[in-house]
Design an enzyme around this catalytic site. Structure first.
Site, PDB file in Angstrom:
ATOM      1  N   ASN A 152      58.675  29.180  68.736  1.00 34.41           N
ATOM      2  CA  ASN A 152      59.805  29.938  69.502  1.00 34.41           C
ATOM      3  C   ASN A 152      60.837  30.399  69.692  1.00 34.41           C
ATOM      4  O   ASN A 152      61.357  30.311  69.719  1.00 34.41           O
ATOM      5  CB  ASN A 152      59.630  28.905  71.299  1.00 34.41           C
ATOM      6  CG  ASN A 152      58.066  27.878  71.669  1.00 34.41           C
ATOM      7  OD1 ASN A 152      57.420  28.918  71.451  1.00 34.41           O
ATOM      8  ND2 ASN A 152      58.334  27.052  70.832  1.00 34.41           N
ATOM      9  N   GLU A 153      60.256  31.968  68.990  1.00 34.20           N
ATOM     10  CA  GLU A 153      61.480  33.004  68.587  1.00 34.20           C
ATOM     11  C   GLU A 153      62.025  33.330  70.270  1.00 34.20           C
ATOM     12  O   GLU A 153      61.130  33.241  71.669  1.00 34.20           O
ATOM     13  CB  GLU A 153      61.044  34.219  68.017  1.00 34.20           C
ATOM     14  CG  GLU A 153      60.503  33.791  66.722  1.00 34.20           C
ATOM     15  CD  GLU A 153      61.007  33.299  66.116  1.00 34.20           C
ATOM     16  OE1 GLU A 153      62.190  32.789  66.306  1.00 34.20           O
ATOM     17  OE2 GLU A 153      60.286  33.102  65.024  1.00 34.20           O
ATOM     18  N   PRO A 154      63.483  33.891  70.398  1.00 35.07           N
ATOM     19  CA  PRO A 154      64.290  34.474  71.408  1.00 35.07           C
ATOM     20  C   PRO A 154      63.469  35.188  72.620  1.00 35.07           C
ATOM     21  O   PRO A 154      61.973  36.017  71.712  1.00 35.07           O
ATOM     22  CB  PRO A 154      65.261  35.368  71.099  1.00 35.07           C
ATOM     23  CG  PRO A 154      65.383  34.594  69.462  1.00 35.07           C
ATOM     24  CD  PRO A 154      64.533  34.178  68.803  1.00 35.07           C
ATOM     25  N   THR A 156      60.939  33.096  74.204  1.00 34.48           N
ATOM     26  CA  THR A 156      60.036  32.699  74.742  1.00 34.48           C
ATOM     27  C   THR A 156      60.562  31.952  76.174  1.00 34.48           C
ATOM     28  O   THR A 156      61.353  30.963  76.114  1.00 34.48           O
ATOM     29  CB  THR A 156      59.248  31.654  73.832  1.00 34.48           C
ATOM     30  OG1 THR A 156      59.617  32.947  72.249  1.00 34.48           O
ATOM     31  CG2 THR A 156      58.308  30.614  73.908  1.00 34.48           C
ATOM     32  N   THR A 171      63.544  34.793  60.503  1.00 33.54           N
ATOM     33  CA  THR A 171      62.675  34.187  60.269  1.00 33.54           C
ATOM     34  C   THR A 171      62.512  33.974  59.361  1.00 33.54           C
ATOM     35  O   THR A 171      61.966  33.667  58.499  1.00 33.54           O
ATOM     36  CB  THR A 171      61.759  33.388  61.744  1.00 33.54           C
ATOM     37  OG1 THR A 171      62.503  33.589  62.332  1.00 33.54           O
ATOM     38  CG2 THR A 171      60.779  31.978  61.361  1.00 33.54           C
TER      39      THR A 171
END
Ligand code: F6R
Length: 259
Positions: A152-154, A156, A171
């Site tokens: 869950n990347e920035p 989300t 990532t």
């Protein structure tokens, strides 16, 4: 300084993992004795390796059985065949499943081999399978340097369910060495959402090393923001961070004693 998530600091990842594995073992044994399954949420990456080593040891040397365990992995790279050396399916079998007595039909890992028009259904089914299993009893998490839990990347949202996401550049850079170059790292993945993770009844986030210190601090002591998914754990009633000294170095709050 307010500590918004309890954390425990250990001398080494191995010491931290002995404690986490012992909590998991106790849960499995207690539920098994009542004829109940234990539902584990599992992470990949370098962080949980000592935990899986300890769980394998508990199985081989202390008779801990995984016959009553159902597992749901957090994520999988999209576009990778499950037999690819870097797939999370391969990782989990190599590091845990091949060495314990978990039943293959109780292992759930999102598929990385989906056509675009299969993704939505696959994700909805993954959510449904977690619900049908009774929800996750114990969720293991690592943390990415972007603050991601799962992938869950920035950006989300806190209520996100299992879905396809685009991997952040940082990532992908962190994953590049094991893929032999960033050009080989997939750009997308399927991940359980923040909302899925937050429904787990107990959450243990593990982090080691100085590279994780600043993001660990943001997650525990910073504001709750979708720019750091791990900060959402501040809203969870039973989340704990298990840290080594290096990962805890930037924290101002007071750790719980490691016992
Ligand atoms: C892996 C996962 C990720 C990793 C994180 C840390 O299933 O969901 O959130 O936990 O990227 O990776 P490592 O442990 O390799 O530093």
């Amino acid at each position: 300084m307010v500590t918004n998530i309890p954390f425990v600091v250990f001398d080494s990842p191995e010491a931290a993992c002995r404690q986490v594995a012992s909590e998991i073992a106790q849960l499995i044994r207690e539920r098994s004795s009542r004829g109940r399954q234990t539902v584990l949420g599992l992470a990949t990456g370098s962080t949980p390796l000592p935990l899986y080593k300890e769980l394998v040891r508990l199985h081989q040397e202390e008779g801990l059985s995984f016959k009553n365990v159902t597992s749901f992995n957090l994520d999988e790279y999209l576009g990778l065949n499950r037999n690819h050396p870097e797939s999370y399916w391969t990782f989990m079998h190599r590091n845990l499943f091949d060495h314990v007595d978990i039943l293959p039909e109780n292992i759930q890992i999102p598929s990385g081999e989906l056509a675009d028009d299969q993704i939505e259904t696959h994700c909805a089914e993954y959510e449904a399978r977690i619900r049908k299993a009774g929800g996750i009893d114990f969720q293991i998490l690592g943390i990415g340097r972007t603050g991601h839990i799962g992938f869950n990347e920035p950006g989300t949202p806190i209520e996100a369910k299992t879905q396809k996401i685009h991997l952040d550049e940082l990532t992908r850079r962190d994953a590049a060495p094991s893929f032999g170059g960033i050009e080989n790292v997939p750009t997308e993945a399927i991940t359980m959402g923040c909302g899925t993770i937050l429904k787990a009844r107990r959450i243990a986030l593990l982090a080691w090393g100085s590279k994780k210190a600043s993001i660990v601090r943001e997650a525990i002591e910073g504001v709750i923001t979708d720019q750091v998914s791990a900060s959402f754990l501040q809203t969870h009633p039973a989340a704990t961070f298990f840290l080594d000294r290096e990962a805890a170095a930037d924290l101002h709050g007071v750790a719980r004693r490691a016992s």
